[in-house]
Design a protein around this motif. Structure first.
Motif, PDB file in Angstrom:
ATOM      1  N   HIS B   8       0.828  -1.190   0.000  1.00  0.00           N
ATOM      2  CA  HIS B   8       0.000   0.000   0.000  1.00  0.00           C
ATOM      3  C   HIS B   8       0.865   1.244   0.000  1.00  0.00           C
ATOM      4  O   HIS B   8       1.893   1.303   0.651  1.00  0.00           O
ATOM      5  N   ALA B   9       0.401   2.218  -0.727  1.00  0.00           N
ATOM      6  CA  ALA B   9       1.123   3.481  -0.758  1.00  0.00           C
ATOM      7  C   ALA B   9       1.143   4.084   0.642  1.00  0.00           C
ATOM      8  O   ALA B   9       0.208   3.915   1.420  1.00  0.00           O
ATOM      9  N   GLN B  10       2.207   4.758   0.983  1.00  0.00           N
ATOM     10  CA  GLN B  10       2.263   5.468   2.255  1.00  0.00           C
ATOM     11  C   GLN B  10       1.268   6.624   2.221  1.00  0.00           C
ATOM     12  O   GLN B  10       0.996   7.193   1.168  1.00  0.00           O
ATOM     13  N   PRO B  11       0.713   6.974   3.372  1.00  0.00           N
ATOM     14  CA  PRO B  11      -0.218   8.102   3.393  1.00  0.00           C
ATOM     15  C   PRO B  11       0.541   9.401   3.145  1.00  0.00           C
ATOM     16  O   PRO B  11       1.750   9.458   3.361  1.00  0.00           O
ATOM     17  N   PRO B  18       1.565  10.899  14.220  1.00  0.00           N
ATOM     18  CA  PRO B  18       1.077   9.967  15.235  1.00  0.00           C
ATOM     19  C   PRO B  18       2.258   9.262  15.889  1.00  0.00           C
ATOM     20  O   PRO B  18       3.385   9.303  15.381  1.00  0.00           O
ATOM     21  N   ILE B  21       5.017   3.170  16.155  1.00  0.00           N
ATOM     22  CA  ILE B  21       4.363   1.885  16.389  1.00  0.00           C
ATOM     23  C   ILE B  21       5.359   0.880  16.944  1.00  0.00           C
ATOM     24  O   ILE B  21       6.453   0.715  16.401  1.00  0.00           O
ATOM     25  N   TYR B  76       3.622  -6.001   6.527  1.00  0.00           N
ATOM     26  CA  TYR B  76       2.353  -5.284   6.430  1.00  0.00           C
ATOM     27  C   TYR B  76       2.311  -4.061   7.332  1.00  0.00           C
ATOM     28  O   TYR B  76       1.345  -3.311   7.305  1.00  0.00           O
ATOM     29  N   PHE B  77       3.349  -3.879   8.141  1.00  0.00           N
ATOM     30  CA  PHE B  77       3.354  -2.743   9.064  1.00  0.00           C
ATOM     31  C   PHE B  77       4.003  -1.518   8.424  1.00  0.00           C
ATOM     32  O   PHE B  77       4.811  -1.636   7.512  1.00  0.00           O
ATOM     33  N   PRO B  78       3.654  -0.336   8.929  1.00  0.00           N
ATOM     34  CA  PRO B  78       4.229   0.893   8.374  1.00  0.00           C
ATOM     35  C   PRO B  78       5.736   0.959   8.596  1.00  0.00           C
ATOM     36  O   PRO B  78       6.255   0.423   9.579  1.00  0.00           O
TER      37      PRO B  78
ATOM     38  N   GLY C  40      -1.742  -3.879  10.668  1.00  0.00           N
ATOM     39  CA  GLY C  40      -0.586  -3.303   9.988  1.00  0.00           C
ATOM     40  C   GLY C  40      -0.991  -2.639   8.682  1.00  0.00           C
ATOM     41  O   GLY C  40      -0.571  -1.517   8.377  1.00  0.00           O
ATOM     42  N   VAL C  41      -1.830  -3.322   7.915  1.00  0.00           N
ATOM     43  CA  VAL C  41      -2.295  -2.771   6.634  1.00  0.00           C
ATOM     44  C   VAL C  41      -3.060  -1.466   6.861  1.00  0.00           C
ATOM     45  O   VAL C  41      -2.838  -0.460   6.180  1.00  0.00           O
ATOM     46  N   LEU C  43      -2.947   0.621   9.443  1.00  0.00           N
ATOM     47  CA  LEU C  43      -2.083   1.691   9.951  1.00  0.00           C
ATOM     48  C   LEU C  43      -1.128   2.201   8.877  1.00  0.00           C
ATOM     49  O   LEU C  43      -0.672   3.342   8.936  1.00  0.00           O
ATOM     50  N   SER C  44      -0.824   1.361   7.886  1.00  0.00           N
ATOM     51  CA  SER C  44       0.034   1.818   6.787  1.00  0.00           C
ATOM     52  C   SER C  44      -0.690   2.844   5.923  1.00  0.00           C
ATOM     53  O   SER C  44      -0.065   3.699   5.305  1.00  0.00           O
ATOM     54  N   ILE C  45      -2.007   2.762   5.884  1.00  0.00           N
ATOM     55  CA  ILE C  45      -2.796   3.685   5.065  1.00  0.00           C
ATOM     56  C   ILE C  45      -3.235   4.898   5.879  1.00  0.00           C
ATOM     57  O   ILE C  45      -3.266   6.008   5.387  1.00  0.00           O
ATOM     58  N   ASN C  46      -3.576   4.676   7.146  1.00  0.00           N
ATOM     59  CA  ASN C  46      -3.999   5.778   8.012  1.00  0.00           C
ATOM     60  C   ASN C  46      -3.391   5.569   9.388  1.00  0.00           C
ATOM     61  O   ASN C  46      -3.926   4.842  10.219  1.00  0.00           O
ATOM     62  N   SER C  47      -2.262   6.225   9.612  1.00  0.00           N
ATOM     63  CA  SER C  47      -1.493   5.929  10.822  1.00  0.00           C
ATOM     64  C   SER C  47      -2.125   6.506  12.081  1.00  0.00           C
ATOM     65  O   SER C  47      -1.699   6.185  13.184  1.00  0.00           O
ATOM     66  N   LEU C  49      -5.222   5.975  13.022  1.00  0.00           N
ATOM     67  CA  LEU C  49      -6.379   5.171  13.425  1.00  0.00           C
ATOM     68  C   LEU C  49      -6.280   4.702  14.868  1.00  0.00           C
ATOM     69  O   LEU C  49      -5.203   4.369  15.352  1.00  0.00           O
TER      70      LEU C  49
END
Lengths: 280, 280, 280
Positions: B8-11, B18, B21, B76-78, C40-41, C43-47, C49
């Protein structure tokens, strides 16, 4: 090794204040909607809360186990943490709900002994007994007679996290005097007991060791049921195979442990097992 | 189907950053105060942390299971996530604590093989071995010999989350070379094994499938104990009743699965079951 | 006592908006990497949350149990909460993924009945059926055929939390009409059933009580298997020893309960037990 006060320096003050911490301890398990209902209620009142689970797997109605787990963990939390404790077989009956403040923390629980270990540890606490009248002000809906955790305690905790004074919620309450729940010498009066059986099957007793060398010299053996355990080890991996051993655990309490095995299963121990200590 | 890099693209960058993690993986279970002690310690040092549980239900001391679960989830983590891993039967003995950095992540674990799958996947990592001297600087209190997760690893992780360089905590450490833990062709040397049995009773093997069509053509059967499994399916619901089947699971590994039933119970499989693959 | 709408006033608006809440309900258990992959998925899109677990211990594939738990809890969450529900035995087959909006909440689930209790409660909802084409736009990587929770539903939820309109993800979908899943009078057509067995062993039925006095007068007994339960209590502790009793639980449903004991074990009840109500 002993149960020490929180040992880490506080972080430097920051510009952005993170949400208040609520630490949650129940016997609700995680399978039902009980825990998450409480979280939903609290977040509806204070959406910036940081809710941390202590555990929800206290054995049903095991108040002493909950009192022990709370004692083992609370000092590791940041100052200002609000501990919300719901092991409450008397829900709906006449038992009281207590809010207690120590120097650094706030505790909410039914007055059924759940806070006894903390009261013993802290000495200086002040408490209020939550009154029906003030509770009714907390909520605008019905209050069930079976789930005060959700309908009373959760909103109470959330309002307290919003810096509402606890005096608003009740009248002063004098905690009954609490004797030491621990045995640390021949002269202690507390009955020996199993406080917890952990995930590895370690049997955690209420035998408190302030210095391991002294304990190893002073304690010859601990009996559990018809079994006698007398070999001391310093760390788990030091144990010989198939031999339950005595060890001082991470809260300064003597545990019975078996190497890569469940001592509790090996010795058929439960929270109700009878223990005896043999002093040298 | 294969285990792909995070997809997934980074936000877009935000004004308000925030909290960092921390992802937590242990065999502590959720019934005791072990996990929450670690969380309390970490939040005391960095109150803005976002602590996410990977799982705490690794079977006691099952390092390979933990290594697999970490591998299955970490990508799957940021970016920037700190993975804190405590399956540590050697706690208190001479085993080392390692901090390892990959391009996107930081990992902390005992040097007992827990990071092997990630090391194999990442290739380029740099590590330090945490020294006793630096650990003592981390904490102002006693260090138990039974719970380094709380007394050493948790403060270490929290200080790292505060952007303290990992060089501060130890000396450079060369990860031993790691061979592939997976079998993907006849020529692979890794022994076949059960990596995990999931909540549905699916038996997850270390047989890696990069393309399902190729796997279905190349693999005739997998034996487990005295049972032979040879029917391939593409999704769980496609399986016939009462017939364990082969399927490529969500991490690109071959699983043995039974429709709305536990294949593990059906086949009496455990993490120690013997597996064999029959290539066509 | 009845299942009331959320009863707490919203907090005053704050300067700093806390992260959106995602509430997660699955049958994944906590032992594997399934739940944490989804986190993880997301939070990768919207950290920012705030991800809250409802439960992950729905019994495997038990859609009605999940539908009940969601219904029992959703109204306690803050307005704007996104409920992500994955009990999905049909994953990889042709079942649809639905996004449904009520006045206050958003729900995501497979169209397998998981949302039925909420649809019944809310009446006014609007839904979209997520299309394959829009799903492919969501992700840049492969989509497994075994774990849409991670590969489709988690990114979908996270994008929705970033205020992407649900119309972007699919075409309008008309929820099928849902009959009441509850029995509250002699004339109701829903078959009686066990909705849940909670951690204490309370057997939660779909017999709905709007007023306890009326229920106690109207219902003479409930049979489960070959056992008959007829004694009513108002709170758990009121029950006599060794006697399963009827009680109105915290969601306004009749439960069979035994004092400090598991009624389910006592009566050998499961989610499939046959129930019958005897009206006076």
């Amino acid at each position: 090794m002993a149960h020490s006060k929180k040992r880490h320096a506080q972080p430097p003050p920051e510009e952005k204040t993170p949400g208040k911490i609520i630490a949650l301890l129940t016997d609700f398990g995680l399978q039902d909607a009980y825990v998450s209902s409480m979280k939903g209620v609290m977040l509806s009142i204070n959406s910036s809360l940081n809710i941390v689970d202590i555990t929800h797997e206290i054995q049903p109605y095991r108040i002493r186990q909950a009192a022990y787990v709370l004692w083992a963990v609370y000092n590791y939390f940041p100052q200002g943490t609000i501990f919300v404790n719901v092991v409450d077989p008397g829900v709906g009956s006449t038992r009281r709900i207590i809010v207690m403040k120590s120097k650094k923390y706030t505790f909410i629980a039914p007055d059924n002994g759940l806070l006894d270990f903390v009261v013993y540890q802290e000495k200086n606490v002040s408490s209020v007994e939550v009154t029906q009248a003030s509770l009714k002000k907390l909520t605008t809906g019905d209050i069930s007679s079976t789930f005060h955790g959700r309908d009373l305690i959760a909103p109470l905790a959330a309002y307290i996290s919003n810096d509402v004074s606890i005096r608003q919620f009740g009248t002063p309450y004098q905690q009954p005097e609490v004797f030491s729940p621990f045995v640390s010498s021949r002269s202690d009066v507390a009955p020996m007991c199993v406080l917890n059986i952990d995930v590895y099957g370690n049997i955690i007793t209420n035998l408190r060791s302030f210095e391991i060398e002294k304990s190893m010299k002073g304690i010859q053996a601990v009996s559990i049921g018809t079994n006698m355990v007398s070999k001391w080890i310093r760390y788990y991996d030091e144990a010989p195979e198939n031999t339950p051993c005595l060890i001082v655990g991470s809260s300064g309490l003597v545990e019975i442990s078996a190497k890569k095995n469940s001592a509790a299963r090996f010795l058929r121990a439960t929270l109700d097992s009878k223990l005896k200590v043999y002093w040298r």
